[in-house]
Design a protein around this motif. Sequence first.
Motif, PDB file in Angstrom:
ATOM      1  N   MET A 273      -2.530  11.325  39.727  1.00 12.05           N
ATOM      2  CA  MET A 273      -2.017  10.124  39.056  1.00 12.05           C
ATOM      3  C   MET A 273      -1.034  10.467  37.944  1.00 12.05           C
ATOM      4  N   GLU A 274      -0.120   9.520  37.701  1.00  9.85           N
ATOM      5  CA  GLU A 274       0.805   9.649  36.576  1.00  9.85           C
ATOM      6  C   GLU A 274       0.012   9.506  35.274  1.00  9.85           C
ATOM      7  N   SER A 275       0.474  10.193  34.231  1.00 13.40           N
ATOM      8  CA  SER A 275      -0.204  10.111  32.938  1.00 13.40           C
ATOM      9  C   SER A 275      -0.344   8.667  32.456  1.00 13.40           C
ATOM     10  N   GLU A 276       0.723   7.873  32.660  1.00 10.22           N
ATOM     11  CA  GLU A 276       0.675   6.514  32.122  1.00 10.22           C
ATOM     12  C   GLU A 276      -0.338   5.654  32.878  1.00 10.22           C
ATOM     13  N   ASP A 277      -0.595   5.992  34.143  1.00  6.68           N
ATOM     14  CA  ASP A 277      -1.625   5.249  34.875  1.00  6.68           C
ATOM     15  C   ASP A 277      -3.011   5.636  34.391  1.00  6.68           C
ATOM     16  N   ILE A 278      -3.175   6.909  34.054  1.00  6.30           N
ATOM     17  CA  ILE A 278      -4.468   7.334  33.525  1.00  6.30           C
ATOM     18  C   ILE A 278      -4.705   6.657  32.177  1.00  6.30           C
ATOM     19  N   ALA A 279      -3.641   6.572  31.371  1.00 10.69           N
ATOM     20  CA  ALA A 279      -3.759   5.901  30.072  1.00 10.69           C
ATOM     21  C   ALA A 279      -4.209   4.455  30.274  1.00 10.69           C
ATOM     22  N   TYR A 280      -3.586   3.798  31.236  1.00 11.49           N
ATOM     23  CA  TYR A 280      -3.910   2.409  31.544  1.00 11.49           C
ATOM     24  C   TYR A 280      -5.376   2.287  31.965  1.00 11.49           C
ATOM     25  N   LEU A 281      -5.799   3.214  32.800  1.00  7.58           N
ATOM     26  CA  LEU A 281      -7.188   3.233  33.270  1.00  7.58           C
ATOM     27  C   LEU A 281      -8.150   3.407  32.084  1.00  7.58           C
ATOM     28  N   LEU A 282      -7.813   4.297  31.163  1.00  7.93           N
ATOM     29  CA  LEU A 282      -8.657   4.512  29.992  1.00  7.93           C
ATOM     30  C   LEU A 282      -8.741   3.245  29.144  1.00  7.93           C
ATOM     31  N   GLU A 283      -7.589   2.611  28.931  1.00  5.98           N
ATOM     32  CA  GLU A 283      -7.558   1.385  28.127  1.00  5.98           C
ATOM     33  C   GLU A 283      -8.454   0.316  28.722  1.00  5.98           C
ATOM     34  N   ALA A 284      -8.508   0.271  30.046  1.00  8.23           N
ATOM     35  CA  ALA A 284      -9.230  -0.798  30.713  1.00  8.23           C
ATOM     36  C   ALA A 284     -10.670  -0.414  31.022  1.00  8.23           C
ATOM     37  N   SER A 285     -11.184   0.633  30.384  1.00  7.25           N
ATOM     38  CA  SER A 285     -12.559   1.056  30.673  1.00  7.25           C
ATOM     39  C   SER A 285     -13.444   0.975  29.434  1.00  7.25           C
ATOM     40  N   PRO A 286     -14.725   0.663  29.630  1.00 12.68           N
ATOM     41  CA  PRO A 286     -15.678   0.706  28.522  1.00 12.68           C
ATOM     42  C   PRO A 286     -15.805   2.151  27.999  1.00 12.68           C
ATOM     43  N   PRO A 287     -16.241   2.314  26.734  1.00 11.97           N
ATOM     44  CA  PRO A 287     -16.240   3.626  26.082  1.00 11.97           C
ATOM     45  C   PRO A 287     -16.932   4.744  26.859  1.00 11.97           C
ATOM     46  N   LYS A 288     -18.044   4.454  27.515  1.00 14.35           N
ATOM     47  CA  LYS A 288     -18.778   5.518  28.201  1.00 14.35           C
ATOM     48  C   LYS A 288     -17.959   6.067  29.363  1.00 14.35           C
ATOM     49  N   ILE A 289     -17.470   5.141  30.176  1.00  8.71           N
ATOM     50  CA  ILE A 289     -16.619   5.520  31.315  1.00  8.71           C
ATOM     51  C   ILE A 289     -15.388   6.276  30.805  1.00  8.71           C
ATOM     52  N   ARG A 290     -14.846   5.797  29.677  1.00 11.19           N
ATOM     53  CA  ARG A 290     -13.650   6.392  29.107  1.00 11.19           C
ATOM     54  C   ARG A 290     -13.857   7.879  28.818  1.00 11.19           C
ATOM     55  N   LEU A 291     -15.011   8.204  28.240  1.00  9.37           N
ATOM     56  CA  LEU A 291     -15.262   9.608  27.907  1.00  9.37           C
ATOM     57  C   LEU A 291     -15.449  10.459  29.143  1.00  9.37           C
TER      58      LEU A 291
ATOM     59  N   TYR B 233      -7.085  16.718  33.468  1.00  7.57           N
ATOM     60  CA  TYR B 233      -6.561  18.060  33.244  1.00  7.57           C
ATOM     61  C   TYR B 233      -5.915  18.153  31.866  1.00  7.57           C
ATOM     62  N   PRO B 234      -6.220  19.227  31.121  1.00  8.23           N
ATOM     63  CA  PRO B 234      -5.717  19.372  29.750  1.00  8.23           C
ATOM     64  C   PRO B 234      -4.201  19.257  29.646  1.00  8.23           C
ATOM     65  N   GLU B 235      -3.468  19.724  30.681  1.00  6.19           N
ATOM     66  CA  GLU B 235      -2.003  19.687  30.589  1.00  6.19           C
ATOM     67  C   GLU B 235      -1.488  18.254  30.480  1.00  6.19           C
ATOM     68  N   LYS B 236      -2.270  17.314  31.008  1.00  7.76           N
ATOM     69  CA  LYS B 236      -1.801  15.934  30.991  1.00  7.76           C
ATOM     70  C   LYS B 236      -2.217  15.190  29.732  1.00  7.76           C
ATOM     71  N   GLN B 237      -3.139  15.786  28.974  1.00  6.20           N
ATOM     72  CA  GLN B 237      -3.760  15.015  27.897  1.00  6.20           C
ATOM     73  C   GLN B 237      -2.778  14.559  26.815  1.00  6.20           C
ATOM     74  N   GLY B 238      -1.778  15.412  26.520  1.00  4.93           N
ATOM     75  CA  GLY B 238      -0.796  15.024  25.509  1.00  4.93           C
ATOM     76  C   GLY B 238      -0.063  13.765  25.912  1.00  4.93           C
ATOM     77  N   GLU B 239       0.476  13.784  27.132  1.00  6.86           N
ATOM     78  CA  GLU B 239       1.223  12.624  27.614  1.00  6.86           C
ATOM     79  C   GLU B 239       0.362  11.376  27.650  1.00  6.86           C
ATOM     80  N   ILE B 240      -0.912  11.555  27.991  1.00  8.07           N
ATOM     81  CA  ILE B 240      -1.806  10.391  28.066  1.00  8.07           C
ATOM     82  C   ILE B 240      -2.030   9.831  26.667  1.00  8.07           C
TER      83      ILE B 240
END
Lengths: 455, 455
Positions: free
Chosen positions: A39-57, A64-71
Amino acid sequence: MVENYEVEHSNQTDQMLQEVNDALENGMFIQVRRMLEDMESEDIAYLLEASPPKIRLILWQLTYPEKQGEILEELSEDVKDGIMVRMQPEQLAAATEGMDTDDVAYLLRSLPNEVSRDVLAQMDAQDRARVEQALAYPEGTAGGIMNTDVVTIRSDVTVDVVLRYLRMKGELPKATDALYVVDENSHLIGSLSLSTLMTTQLDTKVMDIMEDSHEAIFVNMNDSKVANLFERRNWVSAPVVDKQHQLVGRITIDDVVDIIREDAEHSMMSMAGLDDEEDTFAPAFKSARGRSIWLSVNILAALTAASVLNLFENTLEQMADIAILMTIVPSMGGVAGNQTVALVIRGLALGHIRHSNTRWLVIKEASVGLFNGIFWACIIGSVIIFWKGNWMLGSIIAAAMLTNLVVASIVGVTVPILLKKMKIDPALAGGMALTITTDIVGLSVFLGLATIFLI
Amino acid sequence: MVENYEVEHSNQTDQMLQEVNDALENGMFIQVRRMLEDMESEDIAYLLEASPPKIRLILWQLTYPEKQGEILEELSEDVKDGIMVRMQPEQLAAATEGMDTDDVAYLLRSLPNEVSRDVLAQMDAQDRARVEQALAYPEGTAGGIMNTDVVTIRSDVTVDVVLRYLRMKGELPKATDALYVVDENSHLIGSLSLSTLMTTQLDTKVMDIMEDSHEAIFVNMNDSKVANLFERRNWVSAPVVDKQHQLVGRITIDDVVDIIREDAEHSMMSMAGLDDEEDTFAPAFKSARGRSIWLSVNILAALTAASVLNLFENTLEQMADIAILMTIVPSMGGVAGNQTVALVIRGLALGHIRHSNTRWLVIKEASVGLFNGIFWACIIGSVIIFWKGNWMLGSIIAAAMLTNLVVASIVGVTVPILLKKMKIDPALAGGMALTITTDIVGLSVFLGLATIFLI
């Protein structure tokens, strides 16, 4: 690809998100990890935004750590903070690699000072120097959202030279739509759009085709003003200059779009008494705490209204109808006044309301209040006369309605403008000030007249 | 230029606007006309937006006809309509020359049918055909905001050929950041950014450097979805395809920015019961009429609340304290509930609230209501016991507060989601539905308990 497009749109992203959700619910973590990889970083960001805290973690740990900055770049304040407090400084430093300087600075600003220092210490020297420079510009200014990755050229070279220079460079910073022309002291003297560059004969000199009137953005300019300028001028990127008119950076539309969205949301969320960065999926207790300031102000307002009513205890005791009808006038005042407040807040945000037209606007809104007041006074007066069979009561409520709607309009237009002058956020305080006024005026006039004429 | 930049920013535009205003006030029309000639269309549009109607018409008459099309493009709905109704079809047709096709279509949509037909008849055949094609796409879709001025290339040519082709063309459509690669049947197969084009060796083939995964926008996609995609992907422009995946046009960031702004403003204005295109400087009578729908709904709500109170006439007659305190509980319910409504409306607009997380969100908001309810029940109970010295009255108001805050939260989260499912705008109807519920529940519980335990 074709079958993906239905008339009632369901795009690739939405489908992907649904699949990840399903896999998560079934505990198929390895599969989720593989999906996140694609997935694209921005889609993962979107997924995180739309998830409850437990799922988010859980999701974050599978990323993957390489994507974490962009996310992180793409996340809203509250969500980002929730994730970053659980990361180690070295993880954070690793995540910032490859991010835009302005975005790294933005991330670090939201960390506690000591953590931010630790993260900086983990970065390589060049990156650290750049980020520290960016951190020197205050938040909320052009300097805070600009990037320093600007391609500059001289005015006396030919298109051919520029093109060869670019091919040698091999890559352009993202959203580059123009190159900036500077003199030997880095003063900005013009800009040359890529379109012009590509459509001009090779032997033309830059000075003959550059646009020399590019309205530069001063590095201390407020970022909402920057956004308004971008919106008005339809810019994709714009140069930033310092006091000496030296080029110091470049602002791109993607950062501006975020500001436009945030500013517009800010008005809406603030008017409802919410922090505009409130995470929809924050834990309940945290949300409850965040909302209590507004409720505190409101309970004081409600108790003030009750103490006004207390003055009329005698009147209320003698005539139950007054108590039955007394909420109508404040309620209408609140709605009519808030319409004015919303209109004025938008006008202030867009910069349409200025010193020269304020008087006109106040008179206009007062007239709106008068028209509405007369109309609704007639309506409510007739309804009450018909319902309660009491001419005097009908006339009194009509008079109170007229007064309150005119007051609501005048308060609704003047208070936000005054608050703005006093550098208090009108979206945050305007609506509450209005409601308190209309409650007290509405109740006092209605009960005052009732006490005089009916008791 | 340097002295123009002060720390407390005052940019060229603002100054220019002030000068025009001053000149207008002194009746120096010839000077104003000269100033308008020098100004950018978007600044004139801004000036018009920020002026009362009378000044607006004077300014418009002083504007050069060649600029009128571009200015109209930049104006908001209501302001544009106010100006266009005074223009002749031939003036309108002249103004549309040189405008983007999508913008002309947008203009014509807001005109009455017969006027729109007259304007089309005045255009030249080629323009008319293009505009009619654009008009065929429904408003609010990707087709409605796209342009058809797309530069396409084939995948088997070299960079050198492309560059020569562009130089021959001599000009690129505005905001072109990429060329689209199509096959012989106009199917979109990829895109090539100008940056890549400029930084690649001349003998490279397009197929080797093009990006073939460009997520295309389907022509029927809802324009708010388009805006969300642009925001998430940080696009400057994106290709639009039809069902056969043939390239039909291109959407640019400037149109998307307008949609982002409008969508965000829509929520705020709708929640306050305003038409989001309401002109800040509309004539008072027109404004008053526009706001009366919301006031009508509210007076019905207030009368309903009054008729609930009417049921408790006997209780109110016997104890004035009940009337004095009865507005507190509904007021707190309204504020707490509206916080939830605002949060949910934003979540729905951003697409964060989906089927899979709705249950979680309802439970969370109900918990927020419970936490707030317990806290404020204790506070108000104590205040009333202290103020009125009546334990029972304090307990009753505390119980009513708790009930109402929980109900407010649950209604605040479920109603907007249900409204959205029923295709009713949650921003428009959500807040009002909430207020009516909290008023009735708050009053009924408080007065009901008071009747049982105190009378």
